[in-house]
Design a protein around this motif. Structure first.
Motif, PDB file in Angstrom:
ATOM      1  N   LEU A  61     -68.955  24.111  10.162  1.00 35.52           N
ATOM      2  CA  LEU A  61     -69.934  24.089  11.247  1.00 35.52           C
ATOM      3  C   LEU A  61     -71.294  23.829  10.616  1.00 35.52           C
ATOM      4  O   LEU A  61     -71.761  24.620   9.785  1.00 35.52           O
ATOM      5  CB  LEU A  61     -69.971  25.437  11.971  1.00 35.52           C
ATOM      6  N   ARG A  62     -71.945  22.723  10.983  1.00 38.48           N
ATOM      7  CA  ARG A  62     -73.293  22.430  10.463  1.00 38.48           C
ATOM      8  C   ARG A  62     -74.306  22.767  11.548  1.00 38.48           C
ATOM      9  O   ARG A  62     -74.203  22.272  12.680  1.00 38.48           O
ATOM     10  CB  ARG A  62     -73.404  20.966  10.050  1.00 38.48           C
TER      11      ARG A  62
ATOM     12  N   VAL B  33     -69.265  19.240  13.633  1.00 39.23           N
ATOM     13  CA  VAL B  33     -68.067  19.994  13.270  1.00 39.23           C
ATOM     14  C   VAL B  33     -67.176  19.087  12.427  1.00 39.23           C
ATOM     15  O   VAL B  33     -66.945  17.930  12.779  1.00 39.23           O
ATOM     16  CB  VAL B  33     -67.291  20.456  14.522  1.00 39.23           C
ATOM     17  N   VAL B  34     -66.704  19.610  11.317  1.00 37.06           N
ATOM     18  CA  VAL B  34     -65.732  18.902  10.481  1.00 37.06           C
ATOM     19  C   VAL B  34     -64.442  19.703  10.492  1.00 37.06           C
ATOM     20  O   VAL B  34     -64.460  20.925  10.304  1.00 37.06           O
ATOM     21  CB  VAL B  34     -66.241  18.757   9.027  1.00 37.06           C
ATOM     22  N   LEU B  35     -63.327  19.014  10.744  1.00 41.36           N
ATOM     23  CA  LEU B  35     -62.019  19.657  10.630  1.00 41.36           C
ATOM     24  C   LEU B  35     -61.053  18.628  10.069  1.00 41.36           C
ATOM     25  O   LEU B  35     -60.602  17.719  10.770  1.00 41.36           O
ATOM     26  CB  LEU B  35     -61.519  20.185  11.974  1.00 41.36           C
TER      27      LEU B  35
ATOM     28  N   ASP C 219     -56.702  13.689   7.223  1.00 44.66           N
ATOM     29  CA  ASP C 219     -56.755  13.406   8.654  1.00 44.66           C
ATOM     30  C   ASP C 219     -57.717  14.331   9.396  1.00 44.66           C
ATOM     31  O   ASP C 219     -57.817  15.535   9.098  1.00 44.66           O
ATOM     32  CB  ASP C 219     -55.369  13.557   9.273  1.00 44.66           C
ATOM     33  N   ILE C 220     -58.378  13.768  10.390  1.00 43.56           N
ATOM     34  CA  ILE C 220     -59.193  14.567  11.309  1.00 43.56           C
ATOM     35  C   ILE C 220     -58.259  15.241  12.312  1.00 43.56           C
ATOM     36  O   ILE C 220     -57.361  14.597  12.864  1.00 43.56           O
ATOM     37  CB  ILE C 220     -60.200  13.680  12.069  1.00 43.56           C
TER      38      ILE C 220
ATOM     39  N   LEU D 179     -67.178  24.411  20.150  1.00 46.89           N
ATOM     40  CA  LEU D 179     -68.539  24.618  20.662  1.00 46.89           C
ATOM     41  C   LEU D 179     -69.084  23.350  21.310  1.00 46.89           C
ATOM     42  O   LEU D 179     -70.255  22.990  21.147  1.00 46.89           O
ATOM     43  CB  LEU D 179     -69.465  25.107  19.539  1.00 46.89           C
ATOM     44  N   GLY D 180     -68.212  22.664  22.024  1.00 51.18           N
ATOM     45  CA  GLY D 180     -68.621  21.476  22.769  1.00 51.18           C
ATOM     46  C   GLY D 180     -68.725  20.211  21.955  1.00 51.18           C
ATOM     47  O   GLY D 180     -69.116  19.164  22.480  1.00 51.18           O
ATOM     48  N   LEU D 181     -68.354  20.254  20.666  1.00 48.59           N
ATOM     49  CA  LEU D 181     -68.454  19.080  19.804  1.00 48.59           C
ATOM     50  C   LEU D 181     -67.076  18.690  19.300  1.00 48.59           C
ATOM     51  O   LEU D 181     -66.275  19.543  18.908  1.00 48.59           O
ATOM     52  CB  LEU D 181     -69.366  19.370  18.601  1.00 48.59           C
ATOM     53  N   ALA D 182     -66.795  17.375  19.293  1.00 40.94           N
ATOM     54  CA  ALA D 182     -65.531  16.879  18.767  1.00 40.94           C
ATOM     55  C   ALA D 182     -65.569  16.917  17.248  1.00 40.94           C
ATOM     56  O   ALA D 182     -66.574  16.547  16.620  1.00 40.94           O
ATOM     57  CB  ALA D 182     -65.278  15.456  19.252  1.00 40.94           C
ATOM     58  N   ALA D 183     -64.495  17.379  16.645  1.00 39.13           N
ATOM     59  CA  ALA D 183     -64.434  17.453  15.190  1.00 39.13           C
ATOM     60  C   ALA D 183     -64.376  16.052  14.589  1.00 39.13           C
ATOM     61  O   ALA D 183     -63.784  15.133  15.159  1.00 39.13           O
ATOM     62  CB  ALA D 183     -63.218  18.263  14.762  1.00 39.13           C
ATOM     63  N   GLY D 184     -64.987  15.914  13.426  1.00 38.15           N
ATOM     64  CA  GLY D 184     -64.974  14.641  12.715  1.00 38.15           C
ATOM     65  C   GLY D 184     -64.904  14.878  11.224  1.00 38.15           C
ATOM     66  O   GLY D 184     -64.437  15.918  10.765  1.00 38.15           O
ATOM     67  N   ARG D 185     -65.436  13.893  10.460  1.00 34.81           N
ATOM     68  CA  ARG D 185     -65.414  14.011   9.000  1.00 34.81           C
ATOM     69  C   ARG D 185     -66.802  13.799   8.397  1.00 34.81           C
ATOM     70  O   ARG D 185     -66.939  13.597   7.191  1.00 34.81           O
ATOM     71  CB  ARG D 185     -64.411  13.031   8.399  1.00 34.81           C
TER      72      ARG D 185
END
Length: 687
Positions: A10-11, A164-166, A171-172, A178-184
């Motif tokens: 989480l940034r 958000v990074v996951l 793979d993502i 928290l309302g944000l799509a995970a990315g890289r």
């Protein structure tokens, strides 16, 4: 089983520095708890935290939950098939719920009957499909006192979240947090490496961010700061004063630590040492520096979050910021000393201690009365009165108004400047001790008496208004106060009647509730119990036995416990405890009047006369030893009751049909139990 590394980040905007470690630990623990609950195996877990990010890296996380064997019991065979052998609705429904045909079901036969049974394999879910729920639960459980919303979003967190990074391996994982799509995509240092950073996989996260001027590991960053601050202080010929709480806070404020030494004017060293440290450390987040002789120096070390091309400018800026702070402190120091502490104390009537317990002036009066009582018992001397009257005076000074953490300390300095007796000045500071676990205790009798009086007044007063601590909430620090009372009494070997003192304190409160004294005694006894349980060889049953008698003095309770621990090493100890328990059980089922007196002439059996004679012979030596606190001798003497008590139970029917005989024997047993319980309630011991 196939595994991959997992990375979650989480940034955010700058996170609260004092709660950053707790947030990081809670997030890491929450994710691990969710994975463990789902039965997903994993390797080493790493939690990362910087001012602008929380992250968790989990090595070798299984790609799926393990398959598991499932056994389900269905309807009884008698209800599963009709007379023609065709499946009933119950059998069909059960098979359908298991995802198989009735013919695929097995039979379970036990001595209690026979049933249809499903036996099969439940395939584990993909780990990636579990992560949304695990992350949601972990974030919802974070210890955030107040959550906030930002922009037009409905999500709530401690600070606005930017990305958000996951990543699961390369793979993502497509989740929304928290309302944000995970990315890289993440970013490095705000100034040194602000451009987006694309992470190819979960591995190498810490190294990639380090190249972007971010040390993501909190513990590593703290070690870097400690070493850098120590080295910077050594370069100017001094030693850095590294406070653990300040070190953690500074670690939570920077991502790329760069220590720099600065200095202030020599004139500020005329201020009390604690004032300079409070200004530099608590207000500016700098590390003070002392010289090789232990004297405070002009130098300090600050930790910057940037690696400047012109360090001199950064140093100059920090020096410029601290100067007015120290100038204010110097002004307060001069102004406060123009007024004697008595004049400061006179203004306490306008400051509320607690709405229902009156002002600080009223509290000071109560504390004075209690301190004089305690001081008289421990030989504190007549100066205790003046120390008590001035104990809260420094609360009204400008210096303590600016630096509340210096209360007591400034009282000592102002007392010394005013020429008060040394013990009085020292007591003004020491009556707050111990402030925390491991803190030093008051070194003088006046300080001890005043510290006890102040803490006991607070405890009894808050209990009188029924605001005792609940759960984790303890706004008045009553647990700390109770532990402080115990430490002073035990470590200073003060044999005081705590029940009496609590009663006096309760009577002096503006809210008259006598029960408060007993409640505080029990509250302190619970703290004592916790302290003593940490001692080797001490069991909960021993403490139950000792505290059941409600010893008035905590020091006496410890003396009794030591004697009991020694006594229980003897072979006869278990027998005596069993006898005590047997007598207690008999008396618990009957009503023995306290007015009953054993009539020796009515004792008709040799065994009961023998017990009565043994009791008479032991009473004086046992009671004398107990009064003199020779508890080990008292318990050892009681072993003499073993044979006559056993003989009594072997040959005497206690519950005789004759009421007079029965009552006489019960009274005899009551007297035996009273003597046995003089040191501790032995019936509470395993026997």
């Amino acid at each position: 089983m196939s595994t991959r590394d997992l990375l979650f980040e989480l940034r955010t905007e700058e996170l609260p520095p004092r709660t950053l470690p707790a947030l990081s630990n809670a997030l890491t623990d929450g994710i691990v708890k969710g994975l463990d609950a789902a039965g997903v195996p994993h390797g080493t877990v790493h939690g990362f935290a910087t001012p602008r990010r929380l992250a968790v890296w989990i090595e070798k996380l299984a790609e799926r939950q393990p398959d598991r064997q499932v056994e389900r019991r269905g309807p009884p065979l008698a209800n599963a098939f009709d007379a023609q052998g065709a499946p009933t609705q119950a059998a069909t429904a059960f098979a359908k719920s298991c995802g198989v045909a009735v013919a695929d079901l097995s039979r379970l036969t036990t001595d209690k009957g026979a049933w249809l049974q499903f036996r099969g394999t439940e395939h584990g879910a993909a780990t990636s499909s579990l992560l949304q729920q695990i992350l949601d639960q972990a974030i919802a459980a974070l210890p955030i006192a107040k959550r906030m919303r930002w922009g037009a979003r409905s999500a709530e967190f401690v600070r606005p979240v930017h990305s958000v990074v996951l990543l699961f391996g390369d793979d993502i994982v497509p989740v929304e947090v928290l309302g944000l799509a995970a990315g890289r995509v993440t970013s490095g240092h705000r100034f040194h490496a602000p451009k987006p950073i694309t992470l190819k996989s979960a591995k190498g996260y810490a190294g990639k961010l380090r190249r972007a001027k971010v040390v993501v590991d909190f513990a590593e960053r703290r070690d870097i700061i400690r070493a850098g601050v120590t080295a910077a202080a050594a370069q100017v010929g001094g030693e850095a004063l590294i406070d653990a709480a300040l070190l953690d806070e500074v670690t939570a404020l920077v991502e790329w630590p760069v220590p720099l030494a600065g200095q202030f004017e020599q004139r500020f060293l005329n201020l009390p040492r604690e004032v300079v440290i409070a200004t530099v450390q608590d207000h500016q987040r700098y590390f003070a520096v002392q010289d090789p002789n232990g004297n405070l120096s002009r130098w300090f070390v600050t930790v910057s979050n940037i690696e400047s091309r012109d360090p001199a400018k950064v140093r100059e800026g920090n020096e410029r910021v601290v100067r007015p702070r120290l100038s204010d402190a110097a002004f307060f120091w001069e102004q406060d000393r123009k007024v004697p502490l008595q004049a400061h104390a006179a203004r306490l009537a306008g400051v509320t201690f607690q709405a229902r317990l009156g002002s600080y002036a009223e509290k000071s009066t109560r504390v004075r009365q209690l301190a004089e009582l305690i001081g008289g018992r421990i030989g504190a001397g007549p100066e205790i009165r003046e120390a008590a009257e001035l104990s809260k005076a420094d609360l009204m000074t400008a210096m303590v108004g600016e630096f509340p953490e210096l209360q007591g300390t400034m009282g000592r300095y102002y007392g010394e400047a005013q020429g008060l007796p040394r013990d009085v000045s020292v007591a003004l500071e020491e009556h707050y001790r111990p402030r925390f676990a491991g803190d030093a205790l008051p070194s003088t009798k006046i300080g001890q008496a005043l510290a006890l009086a102040d803490k006991i007044d607070t405890l009894v007063g808050i209990f009188a208004i029924e605001q005792r601590p609940t759960g984790t909430k303890d706004p008045f620090g009553l647990r700390r106060a109770a532990l402080g009372v115990l430490r002073i009494l035990l470590e200073a070997r003060l044999d005081l009647d705590l029940l009496e003192i609590l009663g006096v304190a309760a009577a002096a409160q503006p809210i008259h509730r006598p029960a408060a004294a007993g409640e505080v005694y029990d509250f302190i006894a619970e703290r004592l119990r916790g302290m003593l349980l940490e001692q080797p060889g001490t069991t909960a049953e021993m403490l139950d036995a000792v505290l059941a008698n409600r010893p008035a003095s905590p020091l006496d309770a410890v003396t009794r416990l030591d004697a009991l621990r020694e006594f229980l090493l003897l072979p006869d100890a278990a027998v005596l405890a069993a006898i005590n328990k047997r007598i207690a059980n008999i008396l618990r089922k009957t009503q023995v009047s306290g007015d009953w007196v054993v009539d020796p002439q009515a004792l008709t059996e040799d065994a009961e006369r023998g017990l009565h004679q043994a009791l008479d012979g032991l009473r004086d030596p046992v009671l004398t030893a107990t009064r003199q606190r020779r508890y080990a001798d008292s318990l050892l003497a009681l072993v003499g009751l073993r044979a006559p008590v056993n003989e009594f139970f072997d040959r005497v029917m206690v519950m005789d049909e004759n009421e007079a005989k029965r009552n006489n024997r019960l009274a005899l047993l009551r007297d035996v139990l009273i003597l046995l319980g003089g040191v501790a309630d032995l019936s509470r011991l395993p026997g």
